[in-house]
Design a protein around this motif. Structure first.
Motif, PDB file in Angstrom:
ATOM      1  N   LEU A 152     156.669 -18.239  21.488  1.00 24.20           N
ATOM      2  CA  LEU A 152     155.570 -18.665  21.857  1.00 24.20           C
ATOM      3  C   LEU A 152     154.530 -18.197  22.331  1.00 24.20           C
ATOM      4  O   LEU A 152     154.866 -16.876  23.342  1.00 24.20           O
ATOM      5  N   PRO A 153     153.518 -17.229  22.308  1.00 24.84           N
ATOM      6  CA  PRO A 153     151.748 -16.569  22.715  1.00 24.84           C
ATOM      7  C   PRO A 153     152.594 -17.093  24.412  1.00 24.84           C
ATOM      8  O   PRO A 153     152.833 -17.480  24.685  1.00 24.84           O
ATOM      9  N   SER A 154     152.240 -15.571  25.173  1.00 28.50           N
ATOM     10  CA  SER A 154     152.251 -16.198  26.525  1.00 28.50           C
ATOM     11  C   SER A 154     151.228 -16.961  27.071  1.00 28.50           C
ATOM     12  O   SER A 154     151.508 -17.542  28.235  1.00 28.50           O
ATOM     13  N   ASN A 155     150.374 -17.828  25.989  1.00 30.09           N
ATOM     14  CA  ASN A 155     149.551 -18.061  27.304  1.00 30.09           C
ATOM     15  C   ASN A 155     149.362 -19.768  26.586  1.00 30.09           C
ATOM     16  O   ASN A 155     149.327 -20.890  27.606  1.00 30.09           O
ATOM     17  N   VAL A 156     150.590 -19.412  26.195  1.00 28.00           N
ATOM     18  CA  VAL A 156     151.276 -20.960  25.639  1.00 28.00           C
ATOM     19  C   VAL A 156     151.661 -21.975  26.702  1.00 28.00           C
ATOM     20  O   VAL A 156     153.208 -21.056  26.784  1.00 28.00           O
ATOM     21  N   LYS A 157     151.734 -22.903  27.462  1.00 20.85           N
ATOM     22  CA  LYS A 157     152.877 -23.008  29.097  1.00 20.85           C
ATOM     23  C   LYS A 157     153.815 -23.552  28.403  1.00 20.85           C
ATOM     24  O   LYS A 157     153.184 -24.601  28.610  1.00 20.85           O
ATOM     25  N   PHE A 158     155.098 -23.852  29.338  1.00 17.03           N
ATOM     26  CA  PHE A 158     155.066 -25.369  29.270  1.00 17.03           C
ATOM     27  C   PHE A 158     155.428 -25.509  31.371  1.00 17.03           C
ATOM     28  O   PHE A 158     155.711 -25.024  31.349  1.00 17.03           O
ATOM     29  N   TYR A 159     155.668 -26.921  31.770  1.00 16.41           N
ATOM     30  CA  TYR A 159     155.260 -27.174  32.938  1.00 16.41           C
ATOM     31  C   TYR A 159     156.253 -27.941  33.501  1.00 16.41           C
ATOM     32  O   TYR A 159     156.736 -28.671  32.392  1.00 16.41           O
ATOM     33  N   TYR A 160     157.159 -28.018  34.381  1.00 14.35           N
ATOM     34  CA  TYR A 160     158.084 -28.801  34.554  1.00 14.35           C
ATOM     35  C   TYR A 160     157.402 -29.140  36.816  1.00 14.35           C
ATOM     36  O   TYR A 160     157.307 -28.273  37.191  1.00 14.35           O
ATOM     37  N   ASP A 161     157.153 -30.116  36.815  1.00 16.53           N
ATOM     38  CA  ASP A 161     157.014 -31.298  37.518  1.00 16.53           C
ATOM     39  C   ASP A 161     156.010 -30.312  37.871  1.00 16.53           C
ATOM     40  O   ASP A 161     155.681 -29.697  39.382  1.00 16.53           O
TER      41      ASP A 161
END
Length: 559
Positions: free
Chosen positions: A46-55
């Motif tokens: 994924l491009p770096s601006n598409v983020k995954f968040y945990y908690d």
DNA sequence: CAATTAACTTAGGAGTGCGCCA
DNA sequence: TGGCGCACTCCTAAGTTAATTG
């Protein structure tokens, strides 16, 4: 005997070759070469601006973990990502792909936020739709190139199409119905995972076997039989069914006798066979619990799947079936049966728990062995083929009216087809746009009706006019108007037929029986007899599949 | 004889691309 | 000519059957 050809490709490290020699007994070919499968495109991070968040906190995932996360993200809109089993299976497999650090942090799926990924993929798919013609052309051309290169093999001296030369891309397993494995990871298949299955091989391929994926064999690219071989098999299938037709009376008499047998296993066998014959049930192999969705066929029916009514709505000895069959499609039917069958069923169900087998002394292997003794080549599924085809033939005879026009005849055909689909329980989900498209069609019909009354009015006045004027010109005008009325009437009729057809077809899938159960010669003969163009019944692909039948059946063909 | 599994056949749904209509 | 719905194609799951194995 065996010729081997190895073709190297720049794309894959191993090319599979299958060389089998079986000319004498159902031999199809003795020389074969092909270029191996096409692997799924590699994962694009994924491009770096598409983020995954945990908690709530941003977390950069390792490529391996990220890829699996994207599979889940792509499914977010589906209801099944809310299901416990799906989530549990997914999370367990996902964790296997994580680094030690990721594993230690990500411990709760509920705290995972995939929404940015999900949005990203939605945007991508929008972008794909919005591509220019040229871009789309380019993709199409590339697909075509791949097809030309990998989609064919050389079989003896002929170039033949190959089915599924593409390897399944990785993703999450979604079985049908209540599947215990839903959500599990289907791993990416790499060239080094491929084990070549061939009878005798050169250098790079010395292991025979199949690789496993998700508990299920990955089948190396299977070849489409050459159409003549495919047709031959198809033809044989229907010929077996026709042989059953010749002896079905004898077999029926036999199983009716067997209802009275002293031996329980014989009676069970006979009742099961009666169901398979009368209701076109599938054989029903036993399945491993916990491995697949809980579905059944005839031999695996359980006590809980039927209810017995000595009397029901004025009918005697009614059996109610309610179970999930193949693909977890519900089979619900209420049928009156012969008294002997009913009594036997009562006996089979006596002192049993709901989840006990109805036919505890029977399985598909016993049944098929018995059938084999009754007629060469007879198995349980031949009954489905036979009953489907004979039903089509009977229904066509019954429903076709000689002086109907073509659309009406096609409606009759579809109705005959529908009778078969109902028999075989081929269902489909009502199309999402069903209500709307029905309304649109109704609107068209209403408009056409208005148009018709207008045209009729005009015809009337033209007639009146002609009566007064009595000249050629006005006579001609009457004729024109008359023709217009006629044309509109036909159009209206066509629309109305379409509406009926569509309404009756709401939840019924015709394709499966057309493709797999109905002897195409019946349809070909019917078309020839009534002058219906074959294109109205079979599309291009179907005409290719059934070329053998189109060639050989004349209008008097009898199944 | 039960378990395993290869080979083949049958199955419904998603996605898409194309023709039809306004 | 552009949007829309439908038919078709592709995808992959899930059956059936027979052969093999131990």
């Amino acid at each position: 005997f065996i010729e081997l050809i190895l073709i190297m490709s720049h794309l894959v490290s191993i090319i599979s070759i299958m060389v089998l020699f079986r000319y004498t007994d159902g031999v199809k070919w003795k020389f074969l070469e092909h270029k191996g499968p096409v692997f799924a495109p590699p994962y694009e991070p994924l491009p770096s601006n598409v983020k995954f968040y945990y908690d709530g906190k941003h977390m950069k995932l390792s490529p391996e973990a990220e890829e699996v996360a994207t599979f889940f993200a792509k499914m977010l809109d589906h209801e099944y990502t809310t299901k416990d089993i799906f989530r549990k299976n997914f999370f367990k497999d996902w964790r296997k792909e994580m680094t030690a650090e990721e594993k230690s942090i990500i411990t709760d799926l509920k705290k995972c936020n995939f929404t940015e990924m999900s949005e990203y993929f939605k945007a991508q798919s929008e972008a794909r739709k919005a591509m220019t013609k040229e871009q789309k052309q380019k993709i199409k051309a590339e697909n075509e190139r791949l097809l030309q290169e990998y989609g064919f093999c050389i079989m003896d001296n002929h170039k033949e199409r190959i089915a599924n030369f593409r390897i399944e891309p990785p993703g999450l397993f979604r079985g049908r119905g209540d599947h215990p494995k839903m959500g599990m990871l289907k791993r990416r298949i790499r060239p080094q995972d491929i084990i070549i299955n061939c009878s005798k091989c050169v250098k790079s391929c010395d292991v025979a076997g199949f690789l496993q994926n998700q508990g299920r064999e990955f089948i190396a690219p299977a070849f489409n039989d050459p159409s003549c071989v495919q047709g031959e098999k198809d033809w044989q299938k229907y010929e077996t069914a026709r042989r059953l037709k010749k002896c079905v009376d004898r077999l029926r008499a036999q199983y009716r006798e067997d209802w009275k047998s002293k031996e329980m296993r014989i009676r069970q066998r006979a009742v099961a066979l009666y169901f398979i014959d009368k209701l076109a049930l599938r054989a029903g192999n036993e399945k491993e619990e916990g491995e697949t969705a809980d579905t059944v066929g005839c031999c695996s029916l359980r006590v809980e799947h039927l209810k017995l009514y000595p009397e029901n709505e004025g009918q005697e000895f009614v059996v109610e079936f309610d179970f999930l069959g193949k693909d977890s499609i519900r089979y619900y039917n209420r049928v009156p049966v012969e008294k002997r069958v009913f009594k036997n069923l009562q006996l089979f169900m006596e002192n049993k728990e709901p989840d006990d087998d109805l036919f505890d002394r029977l399985n598909t292997s016993i049944l098929n062995k018995h059938l084999q003794e009754l007629m060469d080549g007879l198995t349980a599924k031949v009954f489905r083929t036979y009953n489907a085809s004979i039903t089509l033939q009977q229904q066509l005879k019954e429903l076709t009216t000689a002086d109907d026009n073509i659309p009406a005849k096609i409606l009759s055909y579809n109705r005959a087809n529908r009778a078969v689909a109902i028999l075989c329980n081929h269902q489909r989900a009502p199309p999402k746009t069903f209500e709307k498209s029905m309304q649109n069609l109704q609107a068209k019909i209403d408009a056409k009706k208005d148009q018709l009354s207008d045209a009729k009015r005009e015809l009337k006045s033209a007639k009146a006019d002609a009566k007064v004027r009595r000249d050629e010109k006005s006579k001609k005008a009457v004729e024109t108007k008359r023709k217009a009325v006629q044309r509109i009437e036909e159009q209206l009729m066509k629309l109305e037929v379409q509406a009926t057809d569509r309404e009756e077809n709401k939840q019924i899938a015709l394709g499966t029986s057309k493709l797999n159960y109905l002897d195409p010669r019946i349809s070909v003969a019917w078309c020839k007899k009534w002058g219906v163009p074959i294109e109205k019944i079979y599309n291009k692909t179907q005409r290719e599949k059934f070329a053998w039948a189109i060639d050989m059946a004349d209008e008097d063909y009898e199944f």
